[in-house]
Design an enzyme around this catalytic site. Structure first.
Site, PDB file in Angstrom:
ATOM      1  N   LYS A   1       0.875  -1.189   0.000  1.00  0.00           N
ATOM      2  CA  LYS A   1       0.000   0.000   0.000  1.00  0.00           C
ATOM      3  C   LYS A   1       0.906   1.231   0.000  1.00  0.00           C
ATOM      4  CE  LYS A   1      -4.155   2.022   0.854  1.00  0.00           C
ATOM      5  NZ  LYS A   1      -5.374   1.864   0.046  1.00  0.00           N
TER       6      LYS A   1
ATOM      7  N   ASP B   1      -5.956  -0.356   6.541  1.00  0.00           N
ATOM      8  CA  ASP B   1      -5.954  -1.147   5.310  1.00  0.00           C
ATOM      9  C   ASP B   1      -4.585  -1.778   5.071  1.00  0.00           C
ATOM     10  OD1 ASP B   1      -8.585  -0.517   4.875  1.00  0.00           O
ATOM     11  OD2 ASP B   1      -8.190   1.006   3.350  1.00  0.00           O
TER      12      ASP B   1
ATOM     13  N   GLU C   1      -1.951  -2.027  -3.802  1.00  0.00           N
ATOM     14  CA  GLU C   1      -3.285  -1.432  -3.657  1.00  0.00           C
ATOM     15  C   GLU C   1      -3.221   0.083  -3.763  1.00  0.00           C
ATOM     16  OE1 GLU C   1      -6.564  -0.587  -0.285  1.00  0.00           O
ATOM     17  OE2 GLU C   1      -5.703  -2.606  -0.225  1.00  0.00           O
TER      18      GLU C   1
ATOM     19  N   GLY D   1      -8.031   5.553  -3.152  1.00  0.00           N
ATOM     20  CA  GLY D   1      -9.128   6.208  -3.849  1.00  0.00           C
ATOM     21  C   GLY D   1      -9.347   5.642  -5.236  1.00  0.00           C
TER      22      GLY D   1
ATOM     23  N   ASN E   1     -17.540  -6.367  -5.837  1.00  0.00           N
ATOM     24  CA  ASN E   1     -17.654  -6.366  -4.387  1.00  0.00           C
ATOM     25  C   ASN E   1     -18.985  -5.732  -4.006  1.00  0.00           C
ATOM     26  OD1 ASN E   1     -16.854  -6.622  -1.624  1.00  0.00           O
ATOM     27  ND2 ASN E   1     -16.381  -4.442  -1.619  1.00  0.00           N
ATOM     28  N   ARG E   2     -19.843  -6.531  -3.404  1.00  0.00           N
ATOM     29  CA  ARG E   2     -21.188  -6.037  -3.067  1.00  0.00           C
ATOM     30  C   ARG E   2     -21.112  -5.210  -1.787  1.00  0.00           C
ATOM     31  NH1 ARG E   2     -26.812  -9.382  -3.882  1.00  0.00           N
ATOM     32  NH2 ARG E   2     -28.181  -7.561  -3.741  1.00  0.00           N
TER      33      ARG E   2
END
EC number: 6.3.3.3
Length: 227
Positions: A38, A55, A116, A119, A176-177
């Site tokens: 990240k 994250d 990753e 935003g 991704n729900r």
């Protein structure tokens, strides 16, 4: 075998970390050496060890290769805002050379590195530049995470269009729900499958506290490994 992929999102809070963890879990099930990276994170907490982003910590835990936090997240910015605002607030300049050096280090130690983003695709990291410039510099294949909700079709198609226009290879996408109440879910997925024209790696259902769960079963990692 060494592969690196950039995990992009159609927006903030669409599940990039959830999808990244799911992919890392799926790869771990294949006994591969993995690292989650990240480079830039905005929104960090002060700890005895220094600033930590939740994250980035999830990526660190999901990977199979042990890596120091500072190497996983070289820019842990305090303010939960656009990275360019957070960096300006802290008088920090995000140096692409640092990001590239850490990435090269990870590539030496892993079979697969997942990078990753922060935003959306054009998220600014300074007044004049976006993180996508660095992704183009590194020529990273891109996996797009689509948070399935009202409005996601336009966001997904526009983002995919810009990624391709930037000369990068969009190699897959993850659904991704994010909202269990989203109507016409199946129809949205059908449209994305038809229009994105790249393989769907998987669908992650709505799961409360998903970042704390093992999500590998929702991802077909073979698609990435066959590239």
């Amino acid at each position: 075998m060494m592969k690196a992929f950039f995990i992009a999102g159609t927006d903030t809070d669409v599940g990039k970390t959830v999808a990244s963890k799911a992919i890392l879990h799926a790869l771990a099930a294949k006994d591969l050496r993995t690292i989650g990276y990240k480079p830039v994170a905005a929104g960090s907490d002060k700890t005895p060890e220094g600033w930590r982003n939740s994250d980035a910590l999830h990526l660190q835990k999901a990977a199979t290769v042990a890596v120091d936090y500072e190497d996983i997240n070289p820019y842990a910015l305090e303010l939960p805002a656009s990275p360019h605002i957070a960096a300006k607030h802290e008088k920090v300049e995000i140096d692409y050379a640092v990001l590239s050096r850490k990435l090269a280090q990870h590539k030496e130690n892993a079979d697969v590195v997942l990078v990753e983003g922060a935003g959306g695709w054009r998220v600014p990291v300074s007044d004049t530049d976006s993180l996508s410039t660095w992704v183009k510099q590194e020529d990273l294949p891109v996996v797009l995470v689509v948070g399935i909700k009202l409005g996601c079709l336009s966001h997904a198609l526009l983002t995919a269009e810009v990624i391709k226009a930037d000369g990068l290879n969009l190699v897959g996408w993850v659904a991704n729900r994010v909202n269990p109440g989203t109507e016409h879910y199946a129809e949205i997925i059908d449209m994305l499958e038809e229009r994105l024209e790249v393989p769907k790696l998987g669908e992650i259902p709505y799961i409360p506290s998903a970042k704390r769960k093992d999500l590998g079963k929702y991802i077909n990692a073979d698609v990435l490994l066959e590239l």
